[in-house]
Structure formats: structure tokens, C-alpha cells
Design a protein around this motif. Structure first.
Motif, PDB file in Angstrom:
ATOM      1  N   LEU A 128       1.982  10.105  -4.930  1.00  0.00           N
ATOM      2  CA  LEU A 128       2.180   9.364  -3.688  1.00  0.00           C
ATOM      3  C   LEU A 128       2.360   7.870  -3.963  1.00  0.00           C
ATOM      4  CD1 LEU A 128       0.837  10.066  -0.329  1.00  0.00           C
ATOM      5  CD2 LEU A 128       0.560   7.737  -1.102  1.00  0.00           C
ATOM      6  N   VAL A 129       1.545   7.348  -4.846  1.00  0.00           N
ATOM      7  CA  VAL A 129       1.583   5.907  -5.079  1.00  0.00           C
ATOM      8  C   VAL A 129       2.820   5.512  -5.883  1.00  0.00           C
ATOM      9  CG1 VAL A 129       0.343   3.972  -6.115  1.00  0.00           C
ATOM     10  CG2 VAL A 129      -0.909   5.708  -4.860  1.00  0.00           C
ATOM     11  N   GLY A 130       3.242   6.388  -6.823  1.00  0.00           N
ATOM     12  CA  GLY A 130       4.411   6.059  -7.635  1.00  0.00           C
ATOM     13  C   GLY A 130       5.721   6.432  -6.954  1.00  0.00           C
ATOM     14  N   ASN A 145     -11.947   9.188  -8.897  1.00  0.00           N
ATOM     15  CA  ASN A 145     -12.090   8.286  -7.753  1.00  0.00           C
ATOM     16  C   ASN A 145     -11.384   8.842  -6.508  1.00  0.00           C
ATOM     17  OD1 ASN A 145     -12.094   6.232  -5.896  1.00  0.00           O
ATOM     18  ND2 ASN A 145     -11.480   4.629  -7.348  1.00  0.00           N
ATOM     19  N   PRO A 146     -12.161   9.308  -5.531  1.00  0.00           N
ATOM     20  CA  PRO A 146     -11.564   9.940  -4.345  1.00  0.00           C
ATOM     21  C   PRO A 146     -10.790   8.965  -3.447  1.00  0.00           C
ATOM     22  CG  PRO A 146     -13.961   9.801  -4.116  1.00  0.00           C
ATOM     23  CD  PRO A 146     -13.646   9.355  -5.501  1.00  0.00           C
ATOM     24  N   ASP A 147     -10.848   7.678  -3.752  1.00  0.00           N
ATOM     25  CA  ASP A 147     -10.065   6.727  -2.960  1.00  0.00           C
ATOM     26  C   ASP A 147      -8.619   6.628  -3.450  1.00  0.00           C
ATOM     27  OD1 ASP A 147     -12.076   6.119  -1.246  1.00  0.00           O
ATOM     28  OD2 ASP A 147     -12.814   4.415  -2.429  1.00  0.00           O
ATOM     29  N   TYR A 148      -8.369   7.080  -4.667  1.00  0.00           N
ATOM     30  CA  TYR A 148      -7.010   6.981  -5.212  1.00  0.00           C
ATOM     31  C   TYR A 148      -6.162   8.121  -4.658  1.00  0.00           C
ATOM     32  CZ  TYR A 148      -3.207   6.448  -8.577  1.00  0.00           C
ATOM     33  OH  TYR A 148      -1.978   6.267  -9.173  1.00  0.00           O
ATOM     34  N   ARG A 149      -5.028   7.778  -4.102  1.00  0.00           N
ATOM     35  CA  ARG A 149      -4.196   8.806  -3.486  1.00  0.00           C
ATOM     36  C   ARG A 149      -3.382   9.605  -4.493  1.00  0.00           C
ATOM     37  NH1 ARG A 149      -4.337   8.023   2.170  1.00  0.00           N
ATOM     38  NH2 ARG A 149      -4.939   5.900   2.633  1.00  0.00           N
ATOM     39  N   ASP A 187       5.475  -7.192   3.579  1.00  0.00           N
ATOM     40  CA  ASP A 187       4.333  -7.859   4.187  1.00  0.00           C
ATOM     41  C   ASP A 187       3.080  -7.049   3.914  1.00  0.00           C
ATOM     42  OD1 ASP A 187       3.523  -6.083   6.402  1.00  0.00           O
ATOM     43  OD2 ASP A 187       5.547  -6.529   7.152  1.00  0.00           O
ATOM     44  N   GLU A 188       1.972  -7.638   4.264  1.00  0.00           N
ATOM     45  CA  GLU A 188       0.699  -7.064   3.862  1.00  0.00           C
ATOM     46  C   GLU A 188       0.478  -5.664   4.430  1.00  0.00           C
ATOM     47  OE1 GLU A 188      -3.762  -8.763   3.567  1.00  0.00           O
ATOM     48  OE2 GLU A 188      -2.112 -10.158   3.856  1.00  0.00           O
ATOM     49  N   SER A 189       1.049  -5.395   5.582  1.00  0.00           N
ATOM     50  CA  SER A 189       0.826  -4.102   6.209  1.00  0.00           C
ATOM     51  C   SER A 189       1.466  -2.963   5.422  1.00  0.00           C
ATOM     52  CB  SER A 189       1.373  -4.124   7.631  1.00  0.00           C
ATOM     53  OG  SER A 189       2.771  -4.344   7.581  1.00  0.00           O
ATOM     54  N   ASP A 190       2.406  -3.297   4.533  1.00  0.00           N
ATOM     55  CA  ASP A 190       3.056  -2.273   3.715  1.00  0.00           C
ATOM     56  C   ASP A 190       2.214  -1.848   2.514  1.00  0.00           C
ATOM     57  OD1 ASP A 190       5.248  -2.117   5.229  1.00  0.00           O
ATOM     58  OD2 ASP A 190       6.419  -3.559   4.063  1.00  0.00           O
ATOM     59  N   TYR A 191       1.152  -2.531   2.280  1.00  0.00           N
ATOM     60  CA  TYR A 191       0.384  -2.323   1.060  1.00  0.00           C
ATOM     61  C   TYR A 191      -0.301  -0.967   1.061  1.00  0.00           C
ATOM     62  CZ  TYR A 191      -3.112  -3.302  -2.547  1.00  0.00           C
ATOM     63  OH  TYR A 191      -3.904  -3.268  -3.656  1.00  0.00           O
ATOM     64  N   GLU A 192      -0.113  -0.222  -0.004  1.00  0.00           N
ATOM     65  CA  GLU A 192      -0.835   1.042  -0.181  1.00  0.00           C
ATOM     66  C   GLU A 192      -2.170   0.679  -0.838  1.00  0.00           C
ATOM     67  OE1 GLU A 192      -1.194   4.320   0.193  1.00  0.00           O
ATOM     68  OE2 GLU A 192      -2.784   4.152  -1.287  1.00  0.00           O
ATOM     69  N   ASP A 193      -3.251   0.983  -0.107  1.00  0.00           N
ATOM     70  CA  ASP A 193      -4.576   0.527  -0.528  1.00  0.00           C
ATOM     71  C   ASP A 193      -4.955   0.904  -1.951  1.00  0.00           C
ATOM     72  OD1 ASP A 193      -5.328  -0.902   1.653  1.00  0.00           O
ATOM     73  OD2 ASP A 193      -6.131   0.837   2.731  1.00  0.00           O
ATOM     74  N   SER A 194      -4.466   2.072  -2.402  1.00  0.00           N
ATOM     75  CA  SER A 194      -4.926   2.499  -3.721  1.00  0.00           C
ATOM     76  C   SER A 194      -3.945   2.128  -4.840  1.00  0.00           C
ATOM     77  CB  SER A 194      -5.218   3.997  -3.713  1.00  0.00           C
ATOM     78  OG  SER A 194      -4.051   4.739  -3.501  1.00  0.00           O
ATOM     79  N   LEU A 195      -2.959   1.283  -4.505  1.00  0.00           N
ATOM     80  CA  LEU A 195      -1.970   0.869  -5.517  1.00  0.00           C
ATOM     81  C   LEU A 195      -2.637   0.275  -6.760  1.00  0.00           C
ATOM     82  CD1 LEU A 195       1.041   0.297  -6.261  1.00  0.00           C
ATOM     83  CD2 LEU A 195       0.814  -1.877  -5.083  1.00  0.00           C
ATOM     84  N   LYS A 196      -3.703  -0.446  -6.542  1.00  0.00           N
ATOM     85  CA  LYS A 196      -4.351  -1.150  -7.653  1.00  0.00           C
ATOM     86  C   LYS A 196      -5.202  -0.233  -8.517  1.00  0.00           C
ATOM     87  CE  LYS A 196      -6.462  -5.432  -8.738  1.00  0.00           C
ATOM     88  NZ  LYS A 196      -7.415  -6.481  -8.416  1.00  0.00           N
ATOM     89  N   ALA A 253       3.767  -4.957  -9.175  1.00  0.00           N
ATOM     90  CA  ALA A 253       4.343  -6.273  -9.448  1.00  0.00           C
ATOM     91  C   ALA A 253       5.023  -6.834  -8.200  1.00  0.00           C
ATOM     92  CB  ALA A 253       5.349  -6.165 -10.592  1.00  0.00           C
ATOM     93  N   LYS A 254       5.717  -5.945  -7.494  1.00  0.00           N
ATOM     94  CA  LYS A 254       6.422  -6.387  -6.296  1.00  0.00           C
ATOM     95  C   LYS A 254       5.422  -6.912  -5.258  1.00  0.00           C
ATOM     96  CE  LYS A 254       9.663  -3.418  -4.831  1.00  0.00           C
ATOM     97  NZ  LYS A 254      10.204  -2.396  -3.941  1.00  0.00           N
ATOM     98  N   TYR A 255       4.326  -6.212  -5.150  1.00  0.00           N
ATOM     99  CA  TYR A 255       3.304  -6.629  -4.199  1.00  0.00           C
ATOM    100  C   TYR A 255       2.747  -8.012  -4.562  1.00  0.00           C
ATOM    101  CZ  TYR A 255      -1.043  -7.108  -1.713  1.00  0.00           C
ATOM    102  OH  TYR A 255      -2.044  -7.606  -0.935  1.00  0.00           O
TER     103      TYR A 255
END
Lengths: 406, 413
Positions: free
Chosen positions: A38-40, A30-34, A50-59, A86-88
Motif C-alpha cells: 500500500l505504501v509503495g 508494527n501494526p501501525d505500518y500499512r 499538501d499535508e493531507s496527502d501524507y500516508e501516516d505510515s510512510l516513515k 523524499a517527495k514528501y
């Protein structure tokens, strides 16, 4: 007692070498996953206030643990990912989807259906209708999949009807896990047969709850913690009586042995972990002591084995394959990496394509193998293999139980 | 776990080669792995000796190796084992359909990811930079969106190396990438493994191919051995050359896959994620290694052990307090010049080696650890690869060469 937060601290050991990115099955598909790095470890230093901190590919991480297996520096990459997720969700509970809720809480559904007369039969019919009508997609579940059906008798019920031989002096406590308990109870029956044949009486404790793996992946960390506390107290109770706890599901055993301590850093969890064994890990220990029942299989039926990632992460090789080979079973490991299912991950509609892409190498190997059956310790891996190929699947304990019958 | 003849500790190039050579001797081998080794980080080429002590380029590795200082691992390994190990490696990869070219008597030349030239000894067919020497035109292919590959800089630097009498043409291929993250060479290589991706790439490059030209590409020619390389050379009708790359290294991953496939054919057991925590010693011999996960260790008994756990970088050697360097599994004697003034050469890219880089296990000519008086410490424990003392692989470009030759010698002993 609180322990040092090993998982969180391990982020500092990350030297950003990208080995985890190179092997991550999700990154590949999946090319959307960073990517895990980076994510970990990298994003771990952010706070999702807040929502702006969310890393889009965290899920998108499936918590398959291939990053941990590859990391040369012992960073708990996947667990860092789960802690961030979980924090998100703690800050944004409204972001949980209906599918998150359902797929993380299958144990609740299973208990509820048991309490309703014909509840399970009706639920299975409902699922068939829902699948036929294309309703699963609307709930966020991959419409291409057939959801595992509820057994008309759960293992906890079947267990009560099993007559174990009299006079067995040694005891083990079985941790069935949700999949074996409610979807595939024959694995539990085979486990009892094998343990009985080796002189062990199998105990059950109805106070056990789901190990919590689907809760962690779904971002319900507080609930997972309450399951962990419950299960750890029971395991330690039995430890005091020298009764080991055994699981046949490798995701359950990884959770009980390693992930509780990684996620929650409690002394009693580390203590309980010492009393938990994977079934074939335990049987191998018996074999090493010369206490395993001797049997020889003379059939030349060919089996192919798929090693669940959550077994590979346990750092003990493939005890089921070694033991089955030892008794003459014609079995070879597929060595084809992750199957792509990762518990509930592949059931999410939005993960379906990624999940099937990841599994394609395994599917090809299985299809080319001409094997009679695929052997695998993990229930949801078996579901994925059945979905991606036309192969029949079985748990290694069922192969061993059958060998004992002959 | 039933007893093995040989337990190899380490999953890098030295570990995998130790396991293969041991199995080739008819031994039952178990390999304990923890992490992926350096395969995803290096280009999977075998540098034997690129530069001598004074930083002068080596033209003939075989000759230069016979002239190294006494402390150097090659001195202990000897040229015969080095020659045999090169042959062994070339046979293994060729049998897997992924041949390496080169010999100990000359250097191969690689084009790096920034357009400079670098000597190496054994390289896959796709990385023979020397093919650029004869060409009248170099067609440099950039990939739109590819991270860490600046094709114009590569062209500029390569022109400095090869001269301006050649023509340098830059072509940028669009992989029609839709993802949210940066593109790596591994992503592009996976795209090249698909029929559609391959056809798309060829259609964008073909107009620039032709006699007298070389097509220079980043490390993108597929993830599976030389399959894409062979196909594309035939299709374009002129040489195609891959550069070295930033991690994750596609060719390092190819080499690892090929070696793991060879391991499987030899029946070698690989235990993943099993950190070697404890050695069981009886008298002057090791009898077992305890390794495993957090909760419980498994015992791996064997007659012989090969340590290939790497140096500081890989955690095979640690130093918590200055001067207290340790080999982590067996506690073998480590030697280093632990004097603060000499420890670090502050000029990273100078013509001097780094003292800290030479830290490693002190061994004799049998590659067993020895104490200060030269006596063998554990008679059935051998050392291979970056665990060894006395060389700065980064300075002299000898990393995989020392790994290969020491693995071969340790396994044969």
C-alpha cells in the motif's frame, strides 16, 4: 544520460498479490505500518502536494528490501517507498526531525571531529555522558542503544600507515563506506591484508563521499543525488583504467550497484555499477579462476553467519559463507531474516521497539547456537547483534585475514 | 560457484519439491529463487483432482487421474509417480512435525473462507472440514476487525451445505487490536503464537466448546506448523477446523517454512532474488544457467536442470504478441490453442476450462520439452509445475497435485 525510470514504472507490474506484506518485517512487528504494497506501489500514484496527502505510515519502512526479494514481478517496492518519502520531505522540509538530520549526516560529524584536535575522544566521552544522563532520547535517538564510537584513527588515516608489499601489479580501489572508515577501521585493515595476499594493491580515493544510503532513508534525496554523482564519476574514472571498486559493506555495495540507478535512472550510474563488487563476490570470482590464495583452517571453532538483507537483495547468494566453508571454517547461516536495524532505522527512538521485535528471531537463534562469534558483512547489523545478544561479532574478511595469518 | 548436480529454477511448490526429491537422491542441489512463489497466495493444501472435464466432483482422485485426457500432465507423469510423490511429501512434512492427512483414494473436504465446501486431497490436520459433518453444532468464530472474513456469511453458506438440522452459533473474538491498518489472518495467527494472545482467545471461545461441537475458525492457528492447533484441540476438548483464506495465506506460509527447513537439512543451497536470465547450451544439452541481479550474472553449472518457473501468472511463460507464447529461460517449445475465438471463455465461473490456462511447455512422458515432431529439445532439462501444458488447474483443482507429481518425476529422472 537519462534512463527509463524503471523503479517508478515497475509500480505498474504490481498485481497486489500481498506477497510483500506477508514477509515485510516491519509489517509483522508494527501494526501501525500499512505494509509495503500500500505504501509503495499503491501510494506511488498519489502526490504529496499538501499535508493531507501524507500516508501516516510512510516513515515506518526501513528500506530493508525484503519486499523486493519476495516480489514475483520485479517491483522495486522499497525504492518506490523511498521516492515517495523524499517527495514528501521536499514539500515539507520542516518535518525533518533532529534525529533525521543527525542520523542521515553522520559523515559530516565524522569529518568535523577529525578536524578538531581530540575531537573524536571528546565526542566519545560526550556520547558516554549523554547516554548515561539519558540525553539521547531527547534528541530522538533510542536511549537504550550505545551509539557506535568514533575510532581514534579513521581507516583513511590508518591506510596511509599500512606498508603494502612492493611490486604488486594488480590494483583495486576500496570503497570503505562510513561505518568501516570511522567506526570499525579494522575491517578495512583486514581487507588490505587479504587483497595483498592475493597479489592486489589496495588504492583509496579521498574524493569518495558517503554512499548516500542514510540520506535516502532520511528523505534527503537531493543530497543523496549529489553523493551519487560524485561517487559515480570516480568509479567510472577507475573503470577506464580497469581498476575495480570493492566494498566490504553490503549496504554500500547495494547502493553503488543497484540503488543509484533505481533512484536516479542515469546511464553513467548503470555503467559505474558494472565496476563495483562486494568483497566476497570479487574473491569468489578469483576463486573460480583459480587465482585465490589457498588456505586451510583446521580450527573447529563454531561460527554463525547472519546474511544482511542488502546482500540477499543482490541476488548472488551468500558468497562469504560459501568461501569460508570452502577453506574449512565451521560456519552455518542463521537464516533468521532481518536483524531489524536497517542502517540508521533502529537508532531512531520511535523505531526502537519495532527494530528489536524484528531482530528477536535472529537473537534467539544466535543465543541458542553456542557459536564462538557471529559473522556478518554489515556494520549496523553487527551493532544490532551485539545489542540484542551477548555475542561477539566480526566481518567475514577478518575471519579470512586471520586464516591467512596462520 | 562450484558445479551442482542439479539446478532447480523456481521457488514455488514445484521448485521446492524438485529440490527435495533431487537431494533425497543424493544429488548436490542449487535452487534459484525469484519471488516467493505462490505460497502466500494459496492455502497450502494439495488438490490432486477436484473436478473432471465436465466439472463433476471427483470422489476418488486416483481413479479420476487415470482417466484424464492424453494432453494432461498426469497422463505423462503416470499414476505410479503420483502415488510415490504423495508418500514422499507426507513423509517430508511429517518428519518436520507438520503432518498432512488424506490419500489418493478419497477427497478431503475444506471449508472455504466464505463457508462453501471444496474438495482437496492432502490437507493439514487443522483444515479437515469433514469434522463438521458429524457435529451437532458448529461454533463459527469471527475475529473483530479481521479483513475479508464475514462470519455471518460463512454461517449462512455453511448451513446451505451441511443442512439446518445442525446448530450454527457465531462467536466474535476481540483480539484487542490497536494498530492503524486492517487486520489480516497472519496478524491474528501471530497473536495466537504469543502466550497472552492464545490465552485471551481461548478464554473468549471456551464457553462455547464441548462434546458434539466443532469450532470453525479462519486461518489463525499460529504461524508455526501445527503447534497451536494441537494445543487448542486438547484444551477445548472438541475438533477445531480452519477455513481456507484470502492472501496472505497463513497455511501457505507454514508449508513454505516447513519445506525450507527440510531444504536446509538436506544442504540445498538457495540463491535468493536471482532471476535466471540466460541458458548456456552446448549441442543438445544445457551446461549452465546465468542468474543474478541487475549488474552481473553468476554462472550456475550443473548436469541437470529443472524448470519450475510457473505459467503466465508467475512469468515462467510470457506472451508479448498474441500467439507468440514463450518459455522464458530455455526457450522450450510452448503449445497453446492460440485461436482468438477459443482463447477465452468469457464466462469465468462456467463449466468449461479456459484455453489460455492450458498454455505451457509441450513435454513427453519424461517431462522434457519436445518439438512438434515429438523429439526432445534439451536432453537434461526437465519441466515441473505450472510450466506444463494441457491443464487448467483453477478449473479442475489440481495445482499443487500436478506440481508435486511432476516435481517428483522430474527429479527422479
Amino acid at each position: 544520460m537519462e534512463l527509463e525510470e524503471r523503479a517508478r514504472d515497475s509500480a505498474d507490474n504490481c498485481i497486489a498479490c500481498t506477497s510483500c506484506v506477508a514477509v515485510c518485517p516491519v509489517t509483522k512487528a508494527n501494526p501501525d505500518y500499512r505494509g509495503p504494497k500500500l505504501v509503495g506501489p499503491a501510494h506511488n500514484r498519489m502526490h504529496f502536494s499538501d499535508e493531507s496527502d501524507y500516508e501516516d505510515s510512510l516513515k515506518l519502512c526501513s528500506n530493508c528490501k525484503n519486499c523486493d526479494i519476495t516480489c514475483p514481478n520485479g517491483v522495486s517496492v522499497a525504492t518506490l517507498n523511498m521516492l515517495e518519502r523524499a517527495k514528501y520531505y521536499k514539500a515539507h522540509p520542516e518535518k525533518h526531525t533532529q534525529a533525521d538530520q543527525m542520523l542521515s549526516h553522520n559523515f559530516q560529524m565524522a569529518d568535523m571531529l577529525k578536524s578538531i584536535p581530540f575531537g573524536r575522544t571528546c565526542a566519545n566521552i560526550g556520547m558516554s555522558i549523554g547516554e548515561a544522563m539519558g540525553m539521547m532520547g531527547a534528541m530522538g535517538i533510542a536511549p537504550q542503544r550505545k551509539s557506535p564510537r568514533f575510532a581514534t584513527k579513521y581507516f583513511r588515516e590508518m591506510y596511509k600507515e599500512i606498508k603494502q608489499p612492493e611490486g604488486l601489479t594488480k590494483e583495486v580501489l576500496f570503497f570503505p563506506g562510513c561505518f568501516i572508515d570511522v567506526n570499525d577501521p579494522e575491517v578495512g585493515v583486514a581487507f588490505v591484508k587479504v587483497m595483498n595476499a592475493n597479489g592486489y594493491k589496495v588504492l583509496m580515493d579521498d574524493r569518495f563521499k558517503c554512499c548516500g544510503s542514510p540520506l535516502v532513508v532520511g528523505g534527503y534525496l537531493d543530497e543523496a543525488r549529489s553523493h551519487a554523482d560524485n561517487n559515480v564519476a570516480i568509479i567510472n574514472e577507475y573503470a577506464a583504467k580497469n581498476i575495480p571498486v570493492i566494498a566490504c559493506c553490503t549496504s554500500c555495495s547495494l547502493m553503488l550497484k543497484a540503488e543509484y540507478t533505481e533512484l536516479f535512472a542515469q546511464e553513467e550510474m548503470a555503467q559505474a555499477a558494472k565496476n563495483v563488487y562486494d568483497a566476497f563476490e570479487f574473491l569468489t570470482i578469483l576463486a573460480e579462476k583459480g587465482e585465490l590464495k589457498k588456505v586451510h583452517v583446521s580450527s573447529d571453532k563454531k561460527f554463525i553467519y547472519h546474511a544482511p538483507c542488502h546482500l540477499r537483495a543482490q541476488g548472488m547468494g551468500m558468497p562469504a559463507v560459501d568461501l569460508l566453508k570452502e577453506i574449512g571454517v565451521n560456519i552455518d547461516s542463521a537464516d533468521a531474516g532481518c536483524c531489524g536495524m536497517s542502517g540508521s532505522y533502529g537508532f531512531h527512538k520511535e523505531n526502537y521497539e519495532t527494530s528489536m521485535k524484528i531482530g528477536s528471531e535472529l537473537f534467539d537463534k544466535i543465543n541458542a547456537s553456542g557459536a564462538h562469534k557471529v559473522v556478518c558483512d554489515c556494520g549496523t547489523c553487527r551493532e544490532q547483534i551485539k545489542h540484542g545478544t551477548n555475542a561477539k561479532t566480526t566481518h567475514p574478511i577478518q575471519v579470512l585475514a586471520k586464516a591467512y595469518e596462520q | 560457484m562450484s558445479k551442482s548436480d542439479v539446478v532447480v529454477i523456481g521457488n514455488g511448490f514445484a521448485g521446492l519439491m524438485s529440490a527435495l526429491v533431487s537431494a533425497d537422491q543424493g544429488k548436490k542441489v542449487t535452487l534459484l529463487s525469484y519471488g516467493a512463489g505462490t505460497f502466500p497466495l494459496n492455502s497450502g493444501v494439495i488438490d490432486v483432482l477436484g473436478y473432471d472435464d465436465s466439472g463433476k466432483a471427483v470422489a476418488n482422485p486416483a481413479q479420476a487421474v487415470s482417466a484424464v485426457a492424453d494432453e494432461h500432465p498426469y497422463k505423462k507423469i503416470g499414476t505410479q509417480a503420483l502415488e510415490e510423490s504423495v508418500k514422499f511429501f507426507q513423509d517430508v512434512v511429517a518428519a518436520e512435525g507438520f503432518p498432512y492427512v488424506g490419500s489418493l483414494n478419497e477427497q478431503q473436504w475444506l471449508v472455504t473462507g466464505v463457508g462453501t465446501l471444496k474438495p482437496s486431497c492432502l490437507v493439514p490436520e487443522s483444515m479437515q472440514g469433514s469434522k463438521c459433518f458429524e457435529a451437532s453444532e458448529i461454533v463459527l468464530v469471527g475475529i473483530k476487525g479481521l479483513k475479508d472474513y464475514y462470519v455471518d456469511m460463512v454461517a449462512e453458506n455453511l448451513a446451505k451445505e451441511l443442512g439446518n438440522d445442525k446448530k450454527y452459533t457465531v462467536v466474535t473474538v476481540d483480539p484487542h487490536y490497536q494498530g492503524a491498518r486492517d487486520l489480516t489472518t497472519k496478524d491474528v495467527a501471530a497473536w495466537m503464537d504469543t502466550e497472552a494472545g492464545y490465552a485471551d482467545f481461548v478464554s473468549q471461545v471456551k464457553g462455547n466448546a464441548g462434546a458434539g461441537k466443532v469450532i470453525l475458525v479462519p486461518q489463525i492457528l499460529g504461524l508455526k506448523g501445527n503447534v497451536v492447533y494441537k494445543k487448542i484441540v486438547a484444551e477445548l476438548g472438541c475438533p477445531v477446523v480452519e477455513t481456507t483464506a484470502m492472501p496472505p495465506s497463513v497455511n501457505g506460509l507454514r508449508l513454505r517454512d516447513v519445506l525450507l527447513s527440510a531444504l536446509k537439512k538436506k544442504g540445498i543451497t538457495v540463491i535468493e532474488n536471482a532471476k535466471a536470465e540466460e541458458a548456456v547450451i552446448e549441442g543438445s544439452k544445457a551446461v549452465a544457467i546465468k542468474a543474478g541481479g541487475e549488474v552481473r550474472l553468476q554462472t550456475y553449472n550443473a548436469d541437470k536442470f529443472i524448470v519450475a518457473t510457473g505459467g503466465f501468472y508467475s512469468g515462467g511463460i510470457t506472451m508479448r504478441d498474441f500467439g507468440e507464447a514463450k518459455e522464458v529461460v530455455f526457450g522450450l517449445p510452448v503449445e497453446c490453442d492460440c485461436v482468438e475465438e477459443r482463447w477465452v471463455n468469457k464466462q469465468l465461473f462456467s463449466d468449461k476450462k479456459q484455453t489460455f490456462a492450458k498454455t505451457g511447455v509441450r513435454v513427453d512422458a519424461t517431462l522434457r520439452g519436445v518439438n512438434e515432431s515429438g523429439n526432445v529439445v534439451l536432453e537434461n532439462v526437465y519441466v515441473a509445475g505450472r510450466n506444463l501444458s494441457g491443464y487448467d488447474f483453477c478449473f479442475e483443482h489440481s495445482g499443487n497435485g500436478v506440481a508435486l507429481a511432476s516435481a517428483y518425476k522430474a527429479a527422479k529422472a
